[in-house]
Design an enzyme around this catalytic site. Structure first.
Site, PDB file in Angstrom:
ATOM      1  N   THR A 146       0.857  -1.183   0.000  1.00 54.63           N
ATOM      2  CA  THR A 146       0.000   0.000   0.000  1.00 54.63           C
ATOM      3  C   THR A 146       0.892   1.231   0.000  1.00 54.63           C
ATOM      4  OG1 THR A 146      -1.463   1.432   1.278  1.00 54.63           O
ATOM      5  CG2 THR A 146      -0.314  -0.218   2.543  1.00 54.63           C
ATOM      6  N   ASP A 148       0.091   3.818   1.293  1.00 52.99           N
ATOM      7  CA  ASP A 148      -0.163   4.508   2.570  1.00 52.99           C
ATOM      8  C   ASP A 148       0.815   4.070   3.665  1.00 52.99           C
ATOM      9  OD1 ASP A 148      -2.330   5.390   1.109  1.00 52.99           O
ATOM     10  OD2 ASP A 148      -3.760   4.049   2.078  1.00 52.99           O
ATOM     11  N   ARG A 192      -4.395   8.234   2.846  1.00 48.19           N
ATOM     12  CA  ARG A 192      -5.573   7.983   3.684  1.00 48.19           C
ATOM     13  C   ARG A 192      -5.360   8.537   5.088  1.00 48.19           C
ATOM     14  NH1 ARG A 192      -9.806   5.143   1.627  1.00 48.19           N
ATOM     15  NH2 ARG A 192      -8.872   3.705   0.175  1.00 48.19           N
ATOM     16  N   ARG A 293       0.463   6.254  -7.493  1.00 42.34           N
ATOM     17  CA  ARG A 293       0.252   4.801  -7.504  1.00 42.34           C
ATOM     18  C   ARG A 293       0.862   4.143  -8.732  1.00 42.34           C
ATOM     19  NH1 ARG A 293      -5.337   3.980  -5.083  1.00 42.34           N
ATOM     20  NH2 ARG A 293      -5.744   2.674  -6.886  1.00 42.34           N
TER      21      ARG A 293
HETATM   22  O1  F6P Z   1      -5.017   3.210  -0.106  1.00 44.57           O
HETATM   23  C1  F6P Z   1      -4.349   3.690  -1.214  1.00 44.57           C
HETATM   24  C2  F6P Z   1      -4.999   4.933  -1.758  1.00 44.57           C
HETATM   25  O2  F6P Z   1      -4.281   5.374  -2.886  1.00 44.57           O
HETATM   26  C3  F6P Z   1      -5.166   6.063  -0.736  1.00 44.57           C
HETATM   27  O3  F6P Z   1      -3.973   6.745  -0.487  1.00 44.57           O
HETATM   28  C4  F6P Z   1      -6.262   6.862  -1.390  1.00 44.57           C
HETATM   29  O4  F6P Z   1      -6.985   7.602  -0.429  1.00 44.57           O
HETATM   30  C5  F6P Z   1      -7.123   5.809  -2.015  1.00 44.57           C
HETATM   31  O5  F6P Z   1      -6.324   4.648  -2.173  1.00 44.57           O
HETATM   32  C6  F6P Z   1      -7.708   6.152  -3.359  1.00 44.57           C
HETATM   33  O6  F6P Z   1      -8.553   5.127  -3.727  1.00 44.57           O
HETATM   34  P1  F6P Z   1      -9.217   4.977  -5.169  1.00 44.57           P
HETATM   35  O7  F6P Z   1      -8.192   4.359  -6.065  1.00 44.57           O
HETATM   36  O8  F6P Z   1     -10.375   4.103  -4.920  1.00 44.57           O
HETATM   37  O9  F6P Z   1      -9.581   6.363  -5.634  1.00 44.57           O
END
Ligand code: F6P
Length: 366
Positions: A146, A148, A192, A293
């Protein structure tokens, strides 16, 4: 329950679950190398996280050494696909209802003749898969991932350091333009409810202010820091804020997503207005978002991912399911999944990097 094949060859599954990040393919690659070359096992990649075993026909692909042409270690995303809407205990159906498809997942696991499953996921996926493994009586090993970095009892989860590098690179790009225009640049990063990305990227990228969810910020302190820099002759400043940070006595900025989950984003813009009002500075806001990401995994993530993948296979070989591989003091160690369920690792205010930030004169909003 492990059942050794009569010819001694085991078949294991590997899946990626939850939000993606850089380094997932490096884990998959390491799992395949270790399983095939060291133990002579077969490896089945399950597509789209838990969905591949829940749906019919089953969705999977055999992973062989031939697949690895040299590119996979460097690839962002996940070649297997993933989902963060795949809870088999409450699977969202097209008509808006939720159904328990856990038995379909377990049946799928057995239909494929798997002798163990390696799942690469964060704390949410870990809770779901652990429950499935107990209900279905199968061997599970988890690899933490993750951006995070909030999985307990591991210093690093796969994907985190790439997200940090991306944040640092963004600050490297923002600083010259901030200086050219005498602006305060605000960089909003993900993470998060944990401030690890903001804290690490802020230190690495030379931020003047770092705001994390663990420390509600006082806008007067933030403004005082920016005005003090101005007094010293510096007419620009860099501010990093976590998506979930909040003002003292104020509120976070988020939308409510499916299943009532908070979807953060937008605090940077509110902060930009607050700073402009309090200091008279011209502000601009960059929301880094999913850029953190994607992309090529950093060297650090490739190394962690490789070490985790190898050890995850060894755990199945040693008959030690029910564990997560973890990085502690430059060693890969095993942590019982039951010991960390339901926990999350936020920034410890006595952490060495919090002390480092304060030692550098960085304003943490308090
Ligand atoms: O948990 C990883 C994360 O990238 C968080 O940092 C972020 O709040 C969330 O996922 C975003 O999620 P999604 O891809 O559902 O928009």
């Amino acid at each position: 329950m492990s059942h050794q094949r009569t010819n001694g060859q085991k078949t294991i599954g590997v899946l990626t679950s939850g939000g993606d990040c850089a380094g997932l393919n490096a884990v998959i690659r390491a799992v395949v190398h270790r399983a095939i070359e060291t133990y002579g096992w077969r490896v089945i990649g399950i597509n789209d996280g838990t969905r591949g075993l829940m749906e019919r026909p089953l969705r999977y692909e055999e992973l062989g050494i031939k697949l690895f042409t040299g590119t996979i270690l460097r690839l962002g995303g996940t070649i297997l696909g993933t989902t963060n809407k795949g809870d088999p205990f409450a699977f969202p159906m097209e008509d808006g209802t939720k159904r328990d498809l856990s038995q379909d997942f377990i049946d799928g696991y057995h239909e494929l003749g798997l002798d163990g499953l390696i799942a690469i996921g964060g704390d949410g996926s870990m809770a779901i898969l652990n429950k499935l493994a107990k209900q279905g009586n199968f061997d599970l090993v988890m690899v933490p991932k993750t951006i995070d970095n909030d999985v307990p009892r591991t210093e690093y989860a796969v994907g985190f350091m790439t997200a940090v590098s991306t944040g640092v690179e963004a600050l490297d790009r923002l600083q010259p333009t901030a200086a050219s225009h005498d602006r305060v640049m605000i960089l909003e990063v993900m993470g998060r409810d944990a401030g690890h990305i903001a804290l690490n990227a802020g230190i690495g990228g030379g931020a003047d202010v770092i705001l994390i969810p663990e420390i509600p910020y006082n806008i007067n302190q933030v403004a005082a820091k920016i005005l003090a820099l101005r007094d010293q002759g510096r007419t620009h400043a860099l501010v990093v804020c976590s998506e979930a940070c909040e003002p003292l006595g104020g509120e976070q900025v988020y939308q409510t997503g499916e299943g009532g989950q908070k979807r953060y984003g937008g605090i940077g813009h509110r902060l930009g207005e607050e700073i402009a009002r309090a200091t008279g500075a011209e502000t601009r806001v960059t929301v880094l978002g999913h850029v953190q990401r994607g992309g090529t995994p950093s060297s650090h993530d490739r190394i962690i991912a490789s070490a985790f993948g190898v050890r995850a296979v060894d755990l199945l070989a040693e008959g030690k399911p029910g564990h997560m591989v973890s990085w502690q003091h430059r060693q890969v160690v095993d942590v019982a999944i039951d010991d960390i369920l339901g926990q999350s690792r936020s920034v410890d205010l006595n952490d060495t990097l919090v002390k480092t930030a304060r030692g550098l004169g960085i304003c943490l909003g308090d």
